[in-house]
Design a protein around this motif. Sequence first.
Motif, mmCIF file in Angstrom:
data_model
loop_
_atom_site.group_PDB
_atom_site.id
_atom_site.type_symbol
_atom_site.label_atom_id
_atom_site.label_comp_id
_atom_site.label_asym_id
_atom_site.label_seq_id
_atom_site.Cartn_x
_atom_site.Cartn_y
_atom_site.Cartn_z
ATOM 1 N N ASN A 226 0.854 -1.186 0.000
ATOM 2 C CA ASN A 226 0.000 0.000 0.000
ATOM 3 C C ASN A 226 0.887 1.233 0.000
ATOM 4 O O ASN A 226 1.035 1.909 0.994
ATOM 5 N N ASN A 227 1.513 1.493 -1.136
ATOM 6 C CA ASN A 227 2.421 2.622 -1.272
ATOM 7 C C ASN A 227 2.108 3.332 -2.587
ATOM 8 O O ASN A 227 2.683 3.013 -3.625
ATOM 9 N N PRO A 228 1.174 4.284 -2.563
ATOM 10 C CA PRO A 228 0.692 4.876 -3.809
ATOM 11 C C PRO A 228 1.547 6.001 -4.357
ATOM 12 O O PRO A 228 1.031 6.895 -5.011
ATOM 13 N N ASN A 229 2.854 5.967 -4.119
ATOM 14 C CA ASN A 229 3.693 7.023 -4.694
ATOM 15 C C ASN A 229 5.055 6.500 -5.134
ATOM 16 O O ASN A 229 6.028 7.246 -5.177
ATOM 17 N N ASP A 230 5.129 5.200 -5.481
ATOM 18 C CA ASP A 230 6.411 4.615 -5.870
ATOM 19 C C ASP A 230 6.530 4.362 -7.366
ATOM 20 O O ASP A 230 7.486 3.742 -7.817
ATOM 21 N N GLY A 231 5.557 4.835 -8.163
ATOM 22 C CA GLY A 231 5.612 4.634 -9.606
ATOM 23 C C GLY A 231 5.253 3.231 -10.055
ATOM 24 O O GLY A 231 5.467 2.875 -11.207
ATOM 25 N N GLN A 232 4.712 2.425 -9.150
ATOM 26 C CA GLN A 232 4.349 1.046 -9.456
ATOM 27 C C GLN A 232 2.885 0.795 -9.087
ATOM 28 O O GLN A 232 2.338 1.467 -8.221
ATOM 29 N N PHE A 233 2.281 -0.180 -9.766
ATOM 30 C CA PHE A 233 0.957 -0.642 -9.358
ATOM 31 C C PHE A 233 0.934 -2.156 -9.432
ATOM 32 O O PHE A 233 1.783 -2.780 -10.071
ATOM 33 N N GLU A 234 -0.040 -2.751 -8.753
ATOM 34 C CA GLU A 234 -0.113 -4.210 -8.640
ATOM 35 C C GLU A 234 -1.016 -4.787 -9.725
ATOM 36 O O GLU A 234 -2.028 -4.182 -10.084
ATOM 37 N N VAL A 235 -0.634 -5.968 -10.206
ATOM 38 C CA VAL A 235 -1.407 -6.681 -11.217
ATOM 39 C C VAL A 235 -1.949 -7.956 -10.579
ATOM 40 O O VAL A 235 -1.188 -8.837 -10.187
ATOM 41 N N VAL A 236 -3.268 -8.031 -10.468
ATOM 42 C CA VAL A 236 -3.933 -9.179 -9.853
ATOM 43 C C VAL A 236 -4.705 -9.911 -10.943
ATOM 44 O O VAL A 236 -5.665 -9.368 -11.492
ATOM 45 N N THR A 237 -4.284 -11.112 -11.270
ATOM 46 C CA THR A 237 -4.891 -11.836 -12.390
ATOM 47 C C THR A 237 -5.520 -13.139 -11.915
ATOM 48 O O THR A 237 -5.052 -13.769 -10.970
ATOM 49 N N LEU A 238 -6.571 -13.531 -12.610
ATOM 50 C CA LEU A 238 -7.165 -14.847 -12.439
ATOM 51 C C LEU A 238 -7.418 -15.415 -13.822
ATOM 52 O O LEU A 238 -8.415 -15.076 -14.468
ATOM 53 N N PRO A 239 -6.508 -16.250 -14.347
ATOM 54 C CA PRO A 239 -6.735 -16.885 -15.647
ATOM 55 C C PRO A 239 -8.014 -17.718 -15.621
ATOM 56 O O PRO A 239 -8.441 -18.185 -14.554
ATOM 57 N N HIS A 240 -8.612 -17.887 -16.768
ATOM 58 C CA HIS A 240 -9.868 -18.637 -16.841
ATOM 59 C C HIS A 240 -9.647 -20.057 -16.324
ATOM 60 O O HIS A 240 -8.799 -20.788 -16.820
ATOM 61 N N SER A 241 -10.413 -20.409 -15.273
ATOM 62 C CA SER A 241 -10.151 -21.699 -14.634
ATOM 63 C C SER A 241 -11.382 -22.322 -13.991
ATOM 64 O O SER A 241 -11.262 -23.299 -13.280
ATOM 65 N N GLY A 242 -12.552 -21.757 -14.210
ATOM 66 C CA GLY A 242 -13.746 -22.350 -13.629
ATOM 67 C C GLY A 242 -14.277 -21.535 -12.471
ATOM 68 O O GLY A 242 -13.549 -20.817 -11.797
ATOM 69 N N ARG A 243 -15.578 -21.675 -12.239
ATOM 70 C CA ARG A 243 -16.246 -20.844 -11.242
ATOM 71 C C ARG A 243 -15.788 -21.150 -9.819
ATOM 72 O O ARG A 243 -15.785 -20.277 -8.952
ATOM 73 N N TRP A 244 -15.398 -22.393 -9.543
ATOM 74 C CA TRP A 244 -14.983 -22.707 -8.175
ATOM 75 C C TRP A 244 -13.700 -21.981 -7.812
ATOM 76 O O TRP A 244 -13.513 -21.564 -6.666
ATOM 77 N N ARG A 245 -12.794 -21.787 -8.807
ATOM 78 C CA ARG A 245 -11.567 -21.027 -8.542
ATOM 79 C C ARG A 245 -11.895 -19.555 -8.281
ATOM 80 O O ARG A 245 -11.285 -18.915 -7.421
ATOM 81 N N MET A 246 -12.871 -19.028 -9.037
ATOM 82 C CA MET A 246 -13.284 -17.645 -8.803
ATOM 83 C C MET A 246 -13.877 -17.490 -7.414
ATOM 84 O O MET A 246 -13.612 -16.507 -6.716
#
Length: 304
Positions: A226-246
Amino acid sequence: MTLEGHEVVTDGLAPHFDRAVLIFNPARPGMGARIEVLEQELLAALPDMKVQIQPTAFAGHARDLARSAASKGSPLIISVSGDGGYNEVVNGVMDVSTTRAVCTVLPAGNANDHFRSMPVRQLTEAVRHGSVRRMDLLRITLSGEGADQIQYAHSYIGFGLTPLMAIGIEKGGKGKIRELFSVTRTLSGLEPFELERPDGATAQFDSLVLAIISRMAKYGTVSEKNNPNDGQFEVVTLPHSGRWRMALMTLRAVTLGLGRQPSVSSYSFTTRNAIPCQIDGEVVHVPANTQIFVESARHALTTI
């Protein structure tokens, strides 16, 4: 000086506010009384400061009001709103390249992810001391058949599950129980989306979130950082894998959190099909074959 990892500008660099501009939706219950109290608190903190009351009249009006306020003088623009209203204010300020405006938000919406993710600061005390800090924004460029569209986000940009959850919650009604039922219904009807990477490879995702803040969707923790001034942002991905994974990912987000996520300064892809996109609190619809480029606009916003 720093405050929980957030840069604070002091030592004579703090601005002299020539006025405070309060931007808010007057249709919200109890808003009139809240604005009156806030005005009195600001005048007590700085008796000589002018306070301008700017109610919105239609969707998108907050951006117009913020743009007008940011184009002259050194205002402190206070958005009394949720994430969507603050997004309008931020974009209005960013429309003025030479602005000296300082922004902040006081929570008054259904979702206040940005406010909950920032360090707790007492507004009138911060106004009295005049100390400010600079934070990053996400800049998203949408390139398709027409002219490029550029918009800024103060918190996150989501594709797939995130905007569909927002649409489902809006249709299902407010309140934690109703909203959680709406999320469950959304999971059952979610379809994956396909994107093409810059190297030509394709991938299918159920969810893709690019985030500056650590918390979103009211109940979820998407990152430990949680550092909104470092020139970076986070990438949160969920590849397609079925509803139970979601379902498991959603459950983990609202309980333990998703843990540390990869950090980047830019992210790009092309949509293969039309998909909804959530920029802070607002949902927009992105056509197929749209080139999307998201980058960190470092220290773009001055806030208090």
